[in-house]
Design a protein around this motif. Structure first.
Motif, PDB file in Angstrom:
ATOM      1  N   ASN A 135      53.429  80.191  81.852  1.00  0.00           N
ATOM      2  CA  ASN A 135      54.356  79.042  81.165  1.00  0.00           C
ATOM      3  C   ASN A 135      53.854  79.314  79.927  1.00  0.00           C
ATOM      4  O   ASN A 135      54.479  78.148  79.029  1.00  0.00           O
ATOM      5  CB  ASN A 135      55.169  78.256  82.171  1.00  0.00           C
ATOM      6  CG  ASN A 135      56.753  77.776  81.569  1.00  0.00           C
ATOM      7  OD1 ASN A 135      57.168  78.421  81.221  1.00  0.00           O
ATOM      8  ND2 ASN A 135      57.289  76.656  81.478  1.00  0.00           N
ATOM      9  N   GLU A 137      55.562  80.006  77.489  1.00  0.00           N
ATOM     10  CA  GLU A 137      56.569  80.587  76.491  1.00  0.00           C
ATOM     11  C   GLU A 137      57.433  78.723  76.506  1.00  0.00           C
ATOM     12  O   GLU A 137      57.916  78.642  75.571  1.00  0.00           O
ATOM     13  CB  GLU A 137      57.931  81.448  76.481  1.00  0.00           C
ATOM     14  CG  GLU A 137      57.146  82.762  76.735  1.00  0.00           C
ATOM     15  CD  GLU A 137      57.464  83.241  75.169  1.00  0.00           C
ATOM     16  OE1 GLU A 137      57.501  82.671  74.633  1.00  0.00           O
ATOM     17  OE2 GLU A 137      56.581  84.620  75.081  1.00  0.00           O
ATOM     18  N   THR A 138      57.680  78.662  77.311  1.00  0.00           N
ATOM     19  CA  THR A 138      57.977  77.367  77.233  1.00  0.00           C
ATOM     20  C   THR A 138      57.178  75.653  77.667  1.00  0.00           C
ATOM     21  O   THR A 138      57.192  75.108  78.812  1.00  0.00           O
ATOM     22  CB  THR A 138      58.835  76.343  77.778  1.00  0.00           C
ATOM     23  OG1 THR A 138      59.233  77.354  79.416  1.00  0.00           O
ATOM     24  CG2 THR A 138      60.392  76.883  77.576  1.00  0.00           C
ATOM     25  N   GLU A 185      61.905  71.987  70.230  1.00  0.00           N
ATOM     26  CA  GLU A 185      63.098  72.700  69.877  1.00  0.00           C
ATOM     27  C   GLU A 185      63.926  71.389  70.388  1.00  0.00           C
ATOM     28  O   GLU A 185      63.979  70.732  71.356  1.00  0.00           O
ATOM     29  CB  GLU A 185      62.826  73.969  71.015  1.00  0.00           C
ATOM     30  CG  GLU A 185      62.702  74.857  70.739  1.00  0.00           C
ATOM     31  CD  GLU A 185      63.053  75.636  71.912  1.00  0.00           C
ATOM     32  OE1 GLU A 185      61.640  76.393  72.186  1.00  0.00           O
ATOM     33  OE2 GLU A 185      63.783  75.945  72.485  1.00  0.00           O
ATOM     34  N   VAL A 296      61.082  71.280  74.026  1.00  0.00           N
ATOM     35  CA  VAL A 296      59.819  72.281  73.897  1.00  0.00           C
ATOM     36  C   VAL A 296      59.528  70.526  72.018  1.00  0.00           C
ATOM     37  O   VAL A 296      60.056  70.566  71.309  1.00  0.00           O
ATOM     38  CB  VAL A 296      59.816  73.409  73.220  1.00  0.00           C
ATOM     39  CG1 VAL A 296      58.405  73.714  72.647  1.00  0.00           C
ATOM     40  CG2 VAL A 296      60.397  74.234  74.637  1.00  0.00           C
ATOM     41  N   ASP A 335      51.685  76.785  72.656  1.00  0.00           N
ATOM     42  CA  ASP A 335      51.590  75.963  73.193  1.00  0.00           C
ATOM     43  C   ASP A 335      49.567  76.008  73.277  1.00  0.00           C
ATOM     44  O   ASP A 335      48.963  74.618  73.769  1.00  0.00           O
ATOM     45  CB  ASP A 335      51.602  75.916  74.266  1.00  0.00           C
ATOM     46  CG  ASP A 335      51.309  76.261  75.517  1.00  0.00           C
ATOM     47  OD1 ASP A 335      50.273  77.638  75.258  1.00  0.00           O
ATOM     48  OD2 ASP A 335      51.786  76.283  77.356  1.00  0.00           O
TER      49      ASP A 335
END
Ligand SMILES: [Zn+2]
Ligand SMILES: [Zn+2]
Length: 392
Positions: A135, A137-138, A185, A296, A335
């Motif tokens: 993960n 992407e988040t 975000e 995020v 990240d």
């Protein structure tokens, strides 16, 4: 061992691994099949394997026979909720899920690097932790850190990389300092008071407040923060209202704040606090209420000087021509920033853009693809960076 020759021998395996992951993409924290394949492969290389770190993460530990530092090499495994539009024989078999950010390549490259480095076991001064992260992407990295991925043995330094289509195939980009954006975000709810558009004085109009918020926060980048420190506040969604003649109760704003510098630890320079202060004051001045949530939050990817030098040295060994090592930074989030906040790290980019091979689409595009001939560069960078870090 001749490293280039060894990688060449394993090139078919490398491409097959990548295609297999490409064909079977899995979303963040759902990388079950991928994780199993990774764990089996690492076990076959003789590594100590820990599974289910941060749900679907896998860690392989290679213990060198001589004492020394511990280096982390990281790959990410997740795919995206995108319907693939490429017509290739290894096209995604999972409807609506696609490897459109090259994480399939990252996973394959680190596996092959693990295989090669495991043959150096008797010569290694220290350990290598191969971290396969879910993960990205988040922001899955944070969860791996919370679950102790940087401990036992304690990680002293880390390298990460991204295959990158905006950079031409055959080039490698390595830069100092912040190389990818810090990211918030956000979701902001502006709460007014509904009413009839013929009598606005009996209501509180959240549309007017929201439009003031959208404009006022732009002064952060132009009037509050040093213009040499890139700060980008963008709104991607505005929702509110149901009719031409109704003042709505609420307007929702969603968007991103990105910045390319290290947050000031005392908080003064942080874009987040400035953003919140302006929203509070705009809302107060219009008698509106508000709520702010973050979906995020991740810090910028920050490259450490000594680690940059090591990566640069490795890239010189990988590429025959120094002019192919280029400078590059961008404001996308990654990240790996969470790791670079904890240990001296460097994150670099493997150019994989080649128009003739159709690998010039933007990341996250439904026709995104990589130039598979550049996978070998990523493997070699992993192998050489690790050897240079531990044995030089
Ligand atoms: Zn991505
Ligand atoms: Zn990515």
């Amino acid at each position: 061992m001749d490293i280039k020759e060894k990688i060449n021998e394993l090139n078919e395996e490398l491409i097959n691994l990548r295609r297999d992951f490409h064909k079977h993409p899995e979303l963040g924290f759902e990388e079950v099949r991928t994780a199993k394949k990774v764990a089996d492969y690492l076990r076959d290389c003789g590594l100590e394997v820990t599974e289910n770190v941060a749900k679907t993460g896998v860690v392989g530990l290679l213990k060198g026979e001589k004492a020394g530092k511990t280096l982390m090499l990281r790959a990410d495994m997740d795919a995206l909720p995108i319907q693939e539009q490429n017509d290739v024989e290894y096209k995604s078999e999972n409807d609506g899920v696609m490897h459109a950010c090259a994480h399939d390549g990252h996973t394959a490259m680190l596996l092959v690097a693990a295989k090669i480095l495991s043959e150096y076991k008797s010569e290694l001064n220290g350990n290598i932790k191969f971290v396969f992260q879910p993960n990205e992407e988040t922001a899955g990295a944070r969860k791996m850190i919370e679950e102790g991925v940087l401990e036992n043995p304690k990680v002293d330094g880390a390298f990460g990389l991204h295959l990158w289509t905006p950079i031409e195939s055959g080039k490698i980009a390595i830069s100092h300092g912040a190389v990818m954006g810090g990211l918030y975000e956000f979701e902001v709810k502006i709460k007014g008071q509904g009413g009839h558009t013929s009598a606005p004085h009996t209501a509180i109009d959240p549309i007017l407040v929201a439009s003031n918020v959208v404009q006022s926060v732009q002064s952060i980048q132009t009037r509050e923060i040093d213009p040499l420190k890139p700060t980008l506040i963008m709104f991607g969604q505005i929702n509110g209202g149901t009719a031409t003649n109704v003042i709505p109760e609420e307007v929702d704003l969603r968007g991103t704040i990105r910045y390319l510098y290290r947050d000031d630890p005392d908080g003064e320079e942080r874009p987040k606090e400035r953003f919140e202060r302006i929203i509070k004051n705009v809302c107060d001045s219009h008698r509106a209420e508000y709520e702010i949530d973050y979906i995020v939050e991740s810090p910028p990817v920050y490259n450490h000087k000594d680690m940059v030098e090591l990566a640069y040295e490795s890239a010189q060994e990988v590429l025959d021509d120094k002019s192919k090592i280029v400078d590059y930074t961008n404001l996308a989030g990654e990240d790996f920033g969470d790791f670079s906040d904890e240990v001296p790290s460097t994150f670099f980019f493997i150019g994989t853009g080649n128009k003739e091979k159709g690998s010039d689409f933007a990341h996250h595009h439904p026709r995104f693809n990589i130039d598979e001939d550049t996978l070998a560069n990523g493997v070699e960078m992993h192998v050489r960076s690790a050897l240079n870090y531990l044995n030089k």
